[in-house]
Design a protein around this motif. Sequence first.
Motif, PDB file in Angstrom:
ATOM      1  N   ASP A 131      41.076  77.215  59.214  1.00 25.24           N
ATOM      2  CA  ASP A 131      40.113  76.147  58.947  1.00 25.24           C
ATOM      3  C   ASP A 131      38.667  76.616  59.024  1.00 25.24           C
ATOM      4  O   ASP A 131      37.760  75.795  59.012  1.00 25.24           O
ATOM      5  N   LEU A 132      38.466  77.923  59.131  1.00 26.13           N
ATOM      6  CA  LEU A 132      37.111  78.433  59.247  1.00 26.13           C
ATOM      7  C   LEU A 132      36.232  77.936  58.103  1.00 26.13           C
ATOM      8  O   LEU A 132      36.560  78.068  56.937  1.00 26.13           O
ATOM      9  N   GLY A 133      35.094  77.371  58.457  1.00 27.36           N
ATOM     10  CA  GLY A 133      34.114  76.982  57.464  1.00 27.36           C
ATOM     11  C   GLY A 133      34.334  75.638  56.825  1.00 27.36           C
ATOM     12  O   GLY A 133      33.474  75.148  56.110  1.00 27.36           O
ATOM     13  N   ARG A 134      35.480  74.985  57.069  1.00 28.98           N
ATOM     14  CA  ARG A 134      35.780  73.753  56.359  1.00 28.98           C
ATOM     15  C   ARG A 134      35.050  72.542  56.910  1.00 28.98           C
ATOM     16  O   ARG A 134      34.928  71.532  56.238  1.00 28.98           O
ATOM     17  N   ASP A 135      34.593  72.633  58.175  1.00 24.00           N
ATOM     18  CA  ASP A 135      33.933  71.472  58.755  1.00 24.00           C
ATOM     19  C   ASP A 135      32.441  71.701  58.948  1.00 24.00           C
ATOM     20  O   ASP A 135      31.797  71.017  59.722  1.00 24.00           O
ATOM     21  N   GLY A 136      31.898  72.665  58.246  1.00 23.32           N
ATOM     22  CA  GLY A 136      30.469  72.913  58.335  1.00 23.32           C
ATOM     23  C   GLY A 136      30.033  73.559  59.634  1.00 23.32           C
ATOM     24  O   GLY A 136      28.847  73.554  59.962  1.00 23.32           O
ATOM     25  N   ARG A 137      30.968  74.128  60.399  1.00 28.16           N
ATOM     26  CA  ARG A 137      30.641  74.686  61.698  1.00 28.16           C
ATOM     27  C   ARG A 137      30.196  76.145  61.627  1.00 28.16           C
ATOM     28  O   ARG A 137      29.724  76.705  62.615  1.00 28.16           O
ATOM     29  N   MET A 138      30.343  76.776  60.466  1.00 26.28           N
ATOM     30  CA  MET A 138      30.020  78.193  60.384  1.00 26.28           C
ATOM     31  C   MET A 138      28.554  78.472  60.667  1.00 26.28           C
ATOM     32  O   MET A 138      28.201  79.516  61.225  1.00 26.28           O
ATOM     33  N   ALA A 139      27.672  77.567  60.301  1.00 24.81           N
ATOM     34  CA  ALA A 139      26.250  77.769  60.585  1.00 24.81           C
ATOM     35  C   ALA A 139      26.017  77.858  62.086  1.00 24.81           C
ATOM     36  O   ALA A 139      25.238  78.698  62.564  1.00 24.81           O
ATOM     37  N   ALA A 140      26.706  77.000  62.855  1.00 24.05           N
ATOM     38  CA  ALA A 140      26.573  77.040  64.310  1.00 24.05           C
ATOM     39  C   ALA A 140      27.173  78.326  64.867  1.00 24.05           C
ATOM     40  O   ALA A 140      26.610  78.941  65.778  1.00 24.05           O
TER      41      ALA A 140
END
Length: 413
Positions: free
Chosen positions: A173-182
Motif C-alpha cells: 500500500d506504499l504511496g496509496r494514501d498520500g503518506r509518502m511525503a511524510a
Amino acid sequence: MDADLEHLLRVEAPQVLGALVRRFGRFDIAEDAVQEALLAASRTWPDDGMPDNPRSWLVRIGYRRMVDMLRAEQARHRREQEAGVTELALRKPDRRPGPARETDDSLALLLLCCHPTLSTTSQVALTLRAVGGLTTAEIAHAYGTTENTMGTRISRAKQQLARTGARFTPPADLGRDGRMAAVTQVLYLIFNEGYTASTGDRLVRVDLTGEAVRLTRMLHHALPDDAEVTGLLALMLLTEARRPARTGGHEELVPLDEQDRRRWDGDLIAEGTELLDGVWNRREIGPYQLQAAIAAVHAAGASPERTDWPQIAVLYLWLERLHPTAPVRLSRVVAVAKAYGPARALVLLDDLNHRFGLDRDPLVRQREHAVRAHLLRMTGDAANAARLYREAASLTGNQIERRYLLARADHLG
C-alpha cells in the motif's frame, strides 16, 4: 552488551514489532512487549548462547508478554465494568505463534509511524524508536531534551495511533494514501539531525545518519521507480560521502572549502551519482533530486576553485521555487557569493530579509547571522563580521559549531 549482539537486536526489533502488530493490531503496547523480549535476549543469550532462529525466539517471548498484557487489560476492563470497551485483537490466547516470517516489516512500520494524525516531531521520534531501534535516551539526546520528556512524547504518539484506529499497513500500500511525503520528510529530517546535530559535543550523529540511509535504501528497494525516493537516497549518499573530511584531528569543524577532498568517500559518490543520473531526465524534478544534483556538482569539483558555482546557484534558484524555505534561501545566498561575489550576495540577503524576515526567524536566525558574517568577512568588514560570528555562536547548541564560529571571530579580532 556485545556490539554484534546489540546490532543484531537493533536489526531484528522492527521485524519482531511488525509480527506482533500484524497479529494483535495493537501498536500502542506491542512496542513494550518487544522491548521486554529484547531485554530478555540481552540477559540470557550471552550465557546460554544465541538460538538457531533469533527472530522466532524474540517473537515467541514478545507474543507471550503481549498475551499477558492483553489479558491484564481485559481483566482490568471487566473489573471497571466500562461500557463500550474496544474489542481486543486477541482471539485464541493459548495458540502459540508459528515461526516468524522472514519478511521485512520495516516499511509497514515506517508508514504506521508516519501516520498523518501525528505531528512531524512525533513521527520522527516514533520512527527512530520503532523502526530505527534507537533508545529513548538516544532520541532525547538528538533533540536536546530529557529522556522522560521524549518518553512521554513517544507514549502519547502511540496512544494517538490507538485512538485513531491506525492499522498495520502492508508494503503493497506504499504511496496509496498520500503518506509518502511524510515518510520522505521524516527520513530527510533524521539524516539532517544526524549530519549536524542540533545539540551536544559532536558535530555528527552517525547513528542517525546511518539509520536514515538504511531506511531510505529499504524504501528505494521497495519503490525503485519513485524518482524522489531515489533522489533522497542519492542526496544522503553524496552528502554522507563528505563526512570523513568535515572534522579535523581535534574534532574541529572543517568548512567545505577547506576540506581535504581526498578523504571524501569515492564509493558513496559513485553510487549517489549513478542513482541521480538514472532519474534526472524524468519529466518532473522534485526537491530531493535538486538537492542531490547540487551535492553531485560539489562532488564533481576537484577543488573549491574548480567547483561550478554558477550551476549551483541556478539549481538553488530552481529549488527555491519548488521548496521556498529559509534554509534553501540562505544556501542560495552562499552560492551567489561564490559565483558572483559577496557584494551581490549581500544585496540578495538584504532583499530576502526584507521579504521573508530570515534575520527575525528564530529557526534560522543563527544561520542568517553566520552567512552574513561570512559575506562581510569576504568584503573586508572584519569588525561587523566578528560581531555577527559571536552572535551566531551564542545561538547554536552544538559545541563544535560554536567553537568554530568563535574561532572565526577571534581570528578577525
